[in-house]
Design an enzyme around this catalytic site. Structure first.
Site, short mmCIF file in Angstrom:
data_model
loop_
_atom_site.label_atom_id
_atom_site.label_comp_id
_atom_site.label_asym_id
_atom_site.label_seq_id
_atom_site.Cartn_x
_atom_site.Cartn_y
_atom_site.Cartn_z
N GLU A 1 8.58 2.99 2.69
CA GLU A 1 7.90 1.84 2.57
C GLU A 1 8.84 0.38 2.49
OE1 GLU A 1 7.67 1.68 -2.40
OE2 GLU A 1 5.89 2.90 -1.11
N HIS B 1 0.51 2.84 8.92
CA HIS B 1 0.15 2.26 7.49
C HIS B 1 -0.65 1.09 7.78
CE1 HIS B 1 3.27 3.45 4.73
NE2 HIS B 1 3.22 4.43 5.33
N ARG C 1 3.64 -0.08 11.93
CA ARG C 1 4.89 -1.01 11.53
C ARG C 1 6.01 -0.84 12.47
NH1 ARG C 1 4.55 -0.02 4.94
NH2 ARG C 1 3.11 -1.80 4.49
#
Length: 434
Positions: A320, A347, A351
């Protein structure tokens, strides 16, 4: 861009990961729970809204705003024949469906249009193995869908066996572990995939279940977790740690722009993957220390504007924070392959693709790898300003802001998407630079 080296102390709001786990566990408790320092952001508002739809009271203290008292249903059953809106919050769309197993009627789930691309099938397959009926209202395996609870839960004679492939997100495992204690015989959950993404987040869930009086045990070598059938009850008052992953843009600023940034209330031990951040920054060339002042422990990061590339960098444990680390590595002295983060394609946006696009947009060089991202250095002279896309992804917005520390002419489209986890990001960022 700052006029010179940064010298700032930045207070980070409560952890989103812990806030939403505590909200679920409070809803599964038998008595009210007071959560202190709860993050107030779009994701936690969506979680409280989902719980309210299911008959859970979430009373916000009007004075502190970050103290919330959660009162579970007296009957222990959740309200059915209701609609739950998940927005774009992964913890809502993947944790709340488990509560529908104990509702007194069907529960309908929907979310933002962009949420329709986020995979859901493993956790829903798990609920079907526990007897729930799932009706997809769009594409199979994605929002929107309706969950109808079973007429009878699995037998109390043995732990209910569930097998899913959670390679796409650790949240699928966490969502099932959170409800395992409420099953009559408990839960035995096996992950069938080769890799387990973000294992620290699963360990966080195990610790939180046990902190609520449960008995969750990890057999990580066998990719198996067991949860005994036990009544859950969080302590009367629970204090939420600051969100250590949300500290990444601020602490990382010290490396990019030079100077010192301090974050107070840094825990000595934590289950948050963001707890790995100081070590990562140190490997990139930062000076990191943990001074104490007036009983408050700080994480203090100092940099001189130089960044050390890392070669092969395994980020499996803390994917993350990859966007923030990617922003720093754009200015590194040698290439870095960030690996173990292939699951970031599922996500809020893809990403990995988004990072490649936005690094190229400012004149940098990056490419996707099968399981990650390669960033190659270019001279600062080749980097130039641009209007940065955020893809409705809060981490892409903070990534763009970090690039603006060193690249003049950066503007960020929809910086308000940071409200997902940092409701006053702009104010905090400007305060740091001031």
């Amino acid at each position: 861009m700052p006029d010179g080296p940064i010298n700032a102390t930045v207070t980070i709001p409560g952890s989103k990961s812990l806030s939403n786990r505590y909200l679920i566990l409070a809803a599964l408790s038998s008595r009210p729970v007071r959560l202190v320092g709860l993050l107030r952001s779009r994701d936690t508002e969506l979680m409280m809204g989902a719980l309210a739809a299911l008959g859970v009271r979430c009373d916000v203290d009007p004075v502190t705003d970050t103290m919330v008292t959660v009162t579970p249903p007296v009957s222990g059953r959740f309200r059915g024949d209701v609609d739950v809106y998940c927005g774009l919050a992964g913890t809502v769309m993947r944790f709340v469906p488990g509560l529908a197993l104990f509702a007194d009627g069907p529960v309908r789930f929907d979310g933002d249009e962009q949420a329709y691309a986020r995979p859901m099938k493993p956790v829903l397959d798990g609920l079907e193995q526990l007897g729930a009926k799932v009706d997809y209202l769009g594409e199979e395996g994605f929002l929107p869908f309706t969950i109808t609870p079973p007429s009878a839960l699995p037998s109390a004679e043995a732990m209910a066996p569930v097998s899913i492939d959670s390679s796409g997100s650790s949240q699928f495992i966490s969502g099932l572990l959170l409800i395992g204690s409420k099953l009559p015989g408990g839960l035995r959950l096996t992950h069938t995939g080769e890799k387990t993404p973000s294992l620290p987040h699963i360990r966080m869930t195990v610790a939180d279940v046990n902190g609520a009086g449960g008995e969750a045990v990890a057999e990580e070598s066998a990719h198996t977790w067991t949860v005994a059938p036990k009544p859950l009850q969080l302590p009367e008052t629970v204090t939420v740690e600051p969100d250590l992953s949300n500290a990444a843009p601020f602490l990382g600023a010290a490396l990019i722009a030079g100077g010192t940034v301090r974050v107070p209330h840094w825990p000595e031990t934590t289950t948050q993957p963001g707890g790995l951040l100081p070590g990562y920054l140190e490997r990139m060339g930062a000076q990191v220390s943990f001074p104490e002042q007036n009983g408050v422990r700080y994480c203090e990061v100092t940099g001189d504007g130089s960044v050390r590339g890392l070669g092969t960098f395994d980020l499996t444990a803390a994917g993350e924070i990859a966007p923030s680390l990617a922003a720093i590595l754009v200015f590194a002295d040698k290439p870095t392959d960030m690996v173990g983060i292939g699951h970031l394609r599922g996500h809020e946006t893809n990403r990995l693709a988004a990072l490649v696009n936005e690094i190229a947009r400012v004149g940098g060089k990056a490419e996707e790898l099968p399981d990650g991202l390669r960033i190659e250095p270019v001279s600062d002279e080749r980097l130039h300003g641009a209007e940065m896309e955020t893809y409705a992804d809060h981490r892409m917005a903070t990534f763009a802001a970090m690039l603006g520390l060193r690249i003049p002419g950066i503007s960020v489209i929809n910086v308000a998407t940071t409200r997902k986890t940092l409701p006053d990001f702009v104010g905090m960022w400007n305060g740091m630079l001031a």
